[in-house]
Design an enzyme around this catalytic site. Structure first.
Site, short mmCIF file in Angstrom:
data_model
loop_
_atom_site.label_atom_id
_atom_site.label_comp_id
_atom_site.label_asym_id
_atom_site.label_seq_id
_atom_site.Cartn_x
_atom_site.Cartn_y
_atom_site.Cartn_z
N GLY A 250 0.83 -1.21 0.00
CA GLY A 250 0.00 0.00 0.00
C GLY A 250 0.87 1.26 0.00
O GLY A 250 0.51 2.27 -0.61
N ASP A 251 2.00 1.21 0.68
CA ASP A 251 2.89 2.38 0.72
C ASP A 251 3.47 2.66 -0.66
O ASP A 251 3.57 3.82 -1.09
CB ASP A 251 4.03 2.15 1.72
CG ASP A 251 3.52 2.02 3.13
OD1 ASP A 251 2.41 2.52 3.40
OD2 ASP A 251 4.23 1.42 3.96
P1 ATP Z 1 0.02 -3.21 3.08
O1 ATP Z 1 -0.84 -2.95 4.30
O2 ATP Z 1 0.54 -4.62 3.04
O3 ATP Z 1 1.03 -2.17 2.86
P2 ATP Z 1 -2.37 -2.63 1.78
O4 ATP Z 1 -3.25 -3.63 2.46
O5 ATP Z 1 -2.44 -1.22 2.22
O6 ATP Z 1 -0.90 -3.13 1.80
P3 ATP Z 1 -3.26 -3.78 -0.68
O7 ATP Z 1 -4.62 -3.40 -1.10
O8 ATP Z 1 -3.05 -5.13 -0.09
O9 ATP Z 1 -2.71 -2.61 0.25
O10 ATP Z 1 -2.27 -3.67 -1.91
C1 ATP Z 1 -1.91 -2.44 -2.51
C2 ATP Z 1 -1.53 -2.72 -3.95
O11 ATP Z 1 -0.43 -3.65 -3.96
C3 ATP Z 1 -2.62 -3.40 -4.77
O12 ATP Z 1 -3.49 -2.43 -5.33
C4 ATP Z 1 -1.79 -4.14 -5.81
O13 ATP Z 1 -1.39 -3.25 -6.83
C5 ATP Z 1 -0.54 -4.55 -5.03
N1 ATP Z 1 -0.63 -5.91 -4.48
C6 ATP Z 1 -0.81 -6.26 -3.19
N2 ATP Z 1 -0.83 -7.61 -3.03
C7 ATP Z 1 -0.66 -8.12 -4.26
C8 ATP Z 1 -0.57 -9.46 -4.79
N3 ATP Z 1 -0.69 -10.53 -4.00
N4 ATP Z 1 -0.37 -9.61 -6.12
C9 ATP Z 1 -0.26 -8.54 -6.95
N5 ATP Z 1 -0.33 -7.27 -6.52
C10 ATP Z 1 -0.52 -7.05 -5.20
O1 RIB Z 2 2.94 -0.27 5.71
C1 RIB Z 2 4.04 -0.96 6.24
C2 RIB Z 2 4.66 -0.17 7.32
O2 RIB Z 2 3.70 -0.04 8.37
C3 RIB Z 2 5.85 -0.85 7.93
O3 RIB Z 2 7.03 -0.31 7.41
C4 RIB Z 2 5.66 -0.63 9.43
O4 RIB Z 2 6.71 0.10 9.99
C5 RIB Z 2 4.37 0.11 9.57
O5 RIB Z 2 4.58 1.45 9.77
#
Ligand code: ATP
Ligand code: RIB
Length: 307
Positions: A250-251
């Site tokens: 997500g970052d």
């Molecule tokens: P995190 O909390 O792990 O940082 P998030 O939950 O905020 O991530 P997600 O919606 O899981 O965000 O993922 C963000 C983006 O990352 C998605 O829109 C996609 O582009 C990519 N992504 C995440 N997981 C996958 C995957 N298993 N395969 C392909 N792309 C992925």
């Molecule tokens: O989104 C991932 C990040 O969330 C990690 O780097 C952790 O430090 C938390 O802030």
């Protein structure tokens, strides 16, 4: 060159690769572990800088080894750290990440110095921000600090509402232009339980209704993203990859997205590039070491992707 101002957290990360999470009272030996630079704000700032934006990081770290190392890393990435506060009597934030064999994670953050980024500091700092800078924030720093930074800003304001809290479900969000929750965060912000079985398209409509026309970019992991923008639904696909570590996906999405908007890209194109960047990142462990290069993202956009 477009500018991005990131108002956010830095955390020292420690990741443990485990088969499953420990239960209460259990001690587990991890398969491997590593320290890393983390925190949603810092991860997003580094990504935006790697994608060509002139980035300023506004945040707080402790006056300790982790804080000094954070400042050096951000400087090395070409990021302006003139508004990075070094707090004397709080430790740098720390994030403990448990990572399983499917690339899924559970994270506990202690905010430490991040919690000391105060409203009065932001009121003073924001006088120096370019009026058209893309402002990008998350919620690992105090909510009122983010709201103050956003309230008077005339450029694009993106809030990645992570981590989300049920107490924000009543918020009007009238001080934000674009919200970028993942599905869990969107459910919490809509007053639902984090695992409510609502479909992603219904969730998007719910978020759009609650925020009265704000742009919503709902990220859906391997399914990409769904966007509500000016009354239209737009679906953005992810790239199909083998996920090793989704921490910070997500970052990376938010960092690329903000940089592309700062470069003047359209919202759907910026989101498309962000999806590709985030998808490519989950193939590798860690967050910053997993950020793909601009060239690799461009090649993938042009159809040259290989798993
Ligand atoms: P995190 O909390 O792990 O940082 P998030 O939950 O905020 O991530 P997600 O919606 O899981 O965000 O993922 C963000 C983006 O990352 C998605 O829109 C996609 O582009 C990519 N992504 C995440 N997981 C996958 C995957 N298993 N395969 C392909 N792309 C992925
Ligand atoms: O989104 C991932 C990040 O969330 C990690 O780097 C952790 O430090 C938390 O802030």
């Amino acid at each position: 060159m477009g500018t991005v101002t990131v108002l956010g957290s830095y955390n020292l990360g420690v990741t443990f690769a485990v088969e499953a999470l420990p239960v209460w009272g259990q001690t587990l030996l991890s398969r491997h572990s590593f320290f890393s630079h983390g925190g949603k704000g810092s991860n997003q700032a580094v990504t935006a800088a790697r994608f060509g934006a002139a980035v300023r990081f506004v945040g707080a770290v402790g006056q300790d080894a982790a804080g000094i190392s954070a400042r050096e890393m951000l400087l090395h990435e070409g990021i302006d750290v003139s508004q990075l506060v070094m707090v004397p009597d709080e430790p740098t934030g720390i994030g403990t990440i448990f990572l399983d064999d499917n690339g899924h994670n559970a994270i506990v953050v202690h905010p430490g110095a991040n919690a000391r980024l105060r409203v009065d500091t932001i009121l003073q700092y924001q006088r120096d921000w370019p009026t058209d800078t893309v402002l990008l924030a998350q919620l690992e720093i105090p909510f009122d600090t983010v709201r103050t930074g956003f309230a008077q800003h005339s450029g694009i304001r993106i809030l990645n509402p992570a981590p989300a809290d049920a107490s924000y479900a009543q918020e009007s969000w009238d001080w934000v232009d674009i919200l970028t929750p993942n599905e869990t965060e969107a459910r919490i912000l809509c007053g639902l339980t984090p695992d409510d079985p609502v479909t992603s398209s219904d969730l998007l409509q719910l978020m759009a209704g609650r925020t009265h026309g704000k742009t919503i970019v709902l990220t859906l992991g391997a399914e990409g993203a769904l966007i509500w923008h000016q009354g239209q639904n737009i679906r953005i696909p992810a790239v199909s990859v083998k996920a090793v570590d989704t921490t910070g996906a997500g970052d990376i999405f938010n960092g690329v997205f903000a940089a592309e908007l700062a470069h003047g890209e359209s919202l759907p194109q910026a989101a498309y590039k962000a999806c590709v960047g985030a998808s490519l990142s989950v193939r590798w462990p860690g967050v910053i070491p997993a950020i793909p290069s601009v060239d690799e993202v461009e090649r993938t956009l042009q159809g040259g992707h290989q798993n």
